[in-house]
Motif scaffolding. Sequence first.
Motif, PDB file in Angstrom:
ATOM      1  N   GLY A 196       0.816  -1.207   0.000  1.00 54.29           N
ATOM      2  CA  GLY A 196       0.000   0.000   0.000  1.00 54.29           C
ATOM      3  C   GLY A 196       0.851   1.259   0.000  1.00 54.29           C
ATOM      4  O   GLY A 196       0.575   2.214  -0.741  1.00 54.29           O
ATOM      5  N   GLY A 197       1.892   1.272   0.829  1.00 54.29           N
ATOM      6  CA  GLY A 197       2.771   2.436   0.866  1.00 54.29           C
ATOM      7  C   GLY A 197       3.450   2.683  -0.466  1.00 54.29           C
ATOM      8  O   GLY A 197       3.558   3.825  -0.931  1.00 54.29           O
ATOM      9  N   ALA A 198       3.915   1.597  -1.108  1.00 57.51           N
ATOM     10  CA  ALA A 198       4.576   1.738  -2.405  1.00 57.51           C
ATOM     11  C   ALA A 198       3.605   2.239  -3.474  1.00 57.51           C
ATOM     12  O   ALA A 198       3.944   3.112  -4.288  1.00 57.51           O
ATOM     13  N   LEU A 199       2.385   1.701  -3.477  1.00 58.22           N
ATOM     14  CA  LEU A 199       1.388   2.140  -4.465  1.00 58.22           C
ATOM     15  C   LEU A 199       1.043   3.614  -4.284  1.00 58.22           C
ATOM     16  O   LEU A 199       0.978   4.380  -5.253  1.00 58.22           O
ATOM     17  N   LEU A 200       0.851   4.018  -3.029  1.00 53.90           N
ATOM     18  CA  LEU A 200       0.379   5.375  -2.760  1.00 53.90           C
ATOM     19  C   LEU A 200       1.468   6.421  -2.947  1.00 53.90           C
ATOM     20  O   LEU A 200       1.178   7.600  -3.101  1.00 53.90           O
ATOM     21  N   GLN A 201       2.720   5.979  -2.915  1.00 57.75           N
ATOM     22  CA  GLN A 201       3.795   6.926  -3.202  1.00 57.75           C
ATOM     23  C   GLN A 201       3.937   7.200  -4.698  1.00 57.75           C
ATOM     24  O   GLN A 201       4.552   8.182  -5.091  1.00 57.75           O
ATOM     25  N   PHE A 215       1.093   6.299  -7.114  1.00 56.03           N
ATOM     26  CA  PHE A 215      -0.186   6.397  -7.803  1.00 56.03           C
ATOM     27  C   PHE A 215      -1.226   7.030  -6.878  1.00 56.03           C
ATOM     28  O   PHE A 215      -0.962   7.281  -5.705  1.00 56.03           O
ATOM     29  N   SER A 216      -2.431   7.230  -7.404  1.00 51.01           N
ATOM     30  CA  SER A 216      -3.507   7.805  -6.606  1.00 51.01           C
ATOM     31  C   SER A 216      -4.078   6.752  -5.664  1.00 51.01           C
ATOM     32  O   SER A 216      -3.759   5.559  -5.749  1.00 51.01           O
ATOM     33  N   TRP A 217      -4.993   7.184  -4.784  1.00 48.67           N
ATOM     34  CA  TRP A 217      -5.599   6.257  -3.833  1.00 48.67           C
ATOM     35  C   TRP A 217      -6.422   5.167  -4.523  1.00 48.67           C
ATOM     36  O   TRP A 217      -6.677   4.106  -3.946  1.00 48.67           O
ATOM     37  N   HIS A 218      -6.821   5.395  -5.784  1.00 48.81           N
ATOM     38  CA  HIS A 218      -7.577   4.381  -6.517  1.00 48.81           C
ATOM     39  C   HIS A 218      -6.790   3.079  -6.655  1.00 48.81           C
ATOM     40  O   HIS A 218      -7.376   1.998  -6.759  1.00 48.81           O
ATOM     41  N   SER A 219      -5.458   3.180  -6.654  1.00 47.62           N
ATOM     42  CA  SER A 219      -4.625   1.991  -6.837  1.00 47.62           C
ATOM     43  C   SER A 219      -4.804   0.997  -5.698  1.00 47.62           C
ATOM     44  O   SER A 219      -4.574  -0.203  -5.884  1.00 47.62           O
ATOM     45  N   ALA A 220      -5.215   1.477  -4.510  1.00 52.50           N
ATOM     46  CA  ALA A 220      -5.445   0.572  -3.387  1.00 52.50           C
ATOM     47  C   ALA A 220      -6.570  -0.413  -3.694  1.00 52.50           C
ATOM     48  O   ALA A 220      -6.589  -1.532  -3.170  1.00 52.50           O
ATOM     49  N   PHE A 221      -7.508  -0.012  -4.549  1.00 51.70           N
ATOM     50  CA  PHE A 221      -8.610  -0.893  -4.955  1.00 51.70           C
ATOM     51  C   PHE A 221      -8.266  -1.645  -6.235  1.00 51.70           C
ATOM     52  O   PHE A 221      -8.528  -2.850  -6.345  1.00 51.70           O
ATOM     53  N   LEU A 222      -7.705  -0.952  -7.207  1.00 48.81           N
ATOM     54  CA  LEU A 222      -7.432  -1.561  -8.508  1.00 48.81           C
ATOM     55  C   LEU A 222      -6.420  -2.694  -8.414  1.00 48.81           C
ATOM     56  O   LEU A 222      -6.393  -3.581  -9.284  1.00 48.81           O
ATOM     57  N   PHE A 223      -5.601  -2.686  -7.381  1.00 48.34           N
ATOM     58  CA  PHE A 223      -4.632  -3.759  -7.157  1.00 48.34           C
ATOM     59  C   PHE A 223      -5.321  -5.128  -7.141  1.00 48.34           C
ATOM     60  O   PHE A 223      -4.748  -6.142  -7.557  1.00 48.34           O
ATOM     61  N   ASN A 224      -6.579  -5.166  -6.675  1.00 49.88           N
ATOM     62  CA  ASN A 224      -7.286  -6.447  -6.538  1.00 49.88           C
ATOM     63  C   ASN A 224      -7.735  -7.033  -7.867  1.00 49.88           C
ATOM     64  O   ASN A 224      -7.918  -8.256  -7.972  1.00 49.88           O
TER      65      ASN A 224
END
Length: 499
Positions: free
Chosen positions: A165-170, A172-181
């Motif tokens: 999560g930390g790597a994604l949010l650094q 990309f946008s917060w949407h990446s926390a969902f799109l990862f799935n």
Amino acid sequence: MTAGTTYSPPSTPSTRRRWAGLAVLSASLLVVVMDMTILNLALPAMAEDLRPSSVEQLWIVDIYSLVLAGLLVTASALGDRLGRRRMLVTGFVIFGAASLGVLLADSPGAVIAIRVLLGVGGAMIMPSTLSLIRSLFPDARERATALGIWGATAAVGGALGPIVGGALLQNFSWHSAFLFNVPVMVVAVVAALVLLPESRSDRPGRLDPLATGLSIVGMVGLVYAIKELGKDGISLEVLVIGLLSAALLAGFVLRCLRAAEPMLEIRLFRGRGFTAGVLTALITSFAMVAALLLMAQWLQLVQGWSPLASGVALLPMAVGGLVGSPLAPIVAQRIGPRTVLVAGLAVGAAGFLLLFVLPQPLSYAGIAASLTLIGIGTAPLAVASAVIMAGAPVSQAGSAAAIEESSYEIGAALGITVLGSLAAAVYRAGLPADAPAQARESLAGALTLDNPALSGAAQTAFADSLTWFGLAGGLLLLTVAGLVLYLTPRSLDLSATHP
């Protein structure tokens, strides 16, 4: 099943297919566990973009666990009747589609709706994994090893979530926390259809609309009351909701006990080993979730570390669980599951008590040692799962899985409420008498007031609260260890296969 239908249990898959199927089930659990922790890191960026009110933000966080807890029993009963693989694949599709829907989310309400759908998908996925492991591995020794791997996967998911999560949010946008799935769910659907055999109960419980309503409303109300108690303390509203929910769940239990073909097989609790396994799962979740929450805050708000650095710093707990989980069933076969369950709780208690005896100010080395011991203490969860599933025949695997998963959800909510509330009370007691309400509400609130003296006092008070939190958690785990020692039969043997 309709009257007169002959049930033919599916043949046991080949060894290679069984373990490949376990990989699919473990990977699905990994994603669901990671998703819970990734969202916590995404909240600040999401709040900045969507500007949710405080109430909306609470619902974004809480609605997932409320829906998940409410639907576990119903999803398990449907899986027993309609097919556990079918329920699992449907859960994958809903989870992936809801995650993809974040691309259209432009308001807090839309995110809340997505979280509701994720909860529905999670309720289908979580108990289905355990039920399918029970049917995939009829041999009790193999099943214990499989559950050890399953438990280690959960530990890895809890650790990887903050890091990924930390790597994604650094970047990309917060949407990446969902799109990862999304891509993971696509692969999971295909793999499940290819590798997992269908599994149904030969004696599925009767679908009971009244029992369904009682279980859903009762579980949602209970988890909601527990969460609100931890946030705002005792109030008339929380008390009424809690009592009504308890009454509804009591009605559900009585209805199941009186039914010839109950929706949930409550009679499983007649087995002392089964009860001990559920209690171990509940109290371990209780302690682990509360420890992660408070230690993550200590790392970020007292030590000033970034979310990514804090996620990496929490790895010792996952390492302890990852190393211990596959070994716990092997050790249990040598010295008995009773000894392993009690020893795991005792080691976890030692991790908590270490927080109490460490000198102030706390250092990360001491926190890392505590996290490692707590992580090792979670390793016997694999044995607890094996004890729970061994206490149920294949026809009741759905009920056993629903009870175990419910114990995790209730344990997590109770841990944050009970131990978190204790730590909050100690924190407030350590603040100056004239500290403003914002500082008394939380350490994060104190740090936003631009008052160096107050910030320093608040950080010291929070560190003190972590010390007393350790004492309370350690004593609680030791007490439960004694109860598990009493409940678990000395002669319990995980190598015995339940028909």
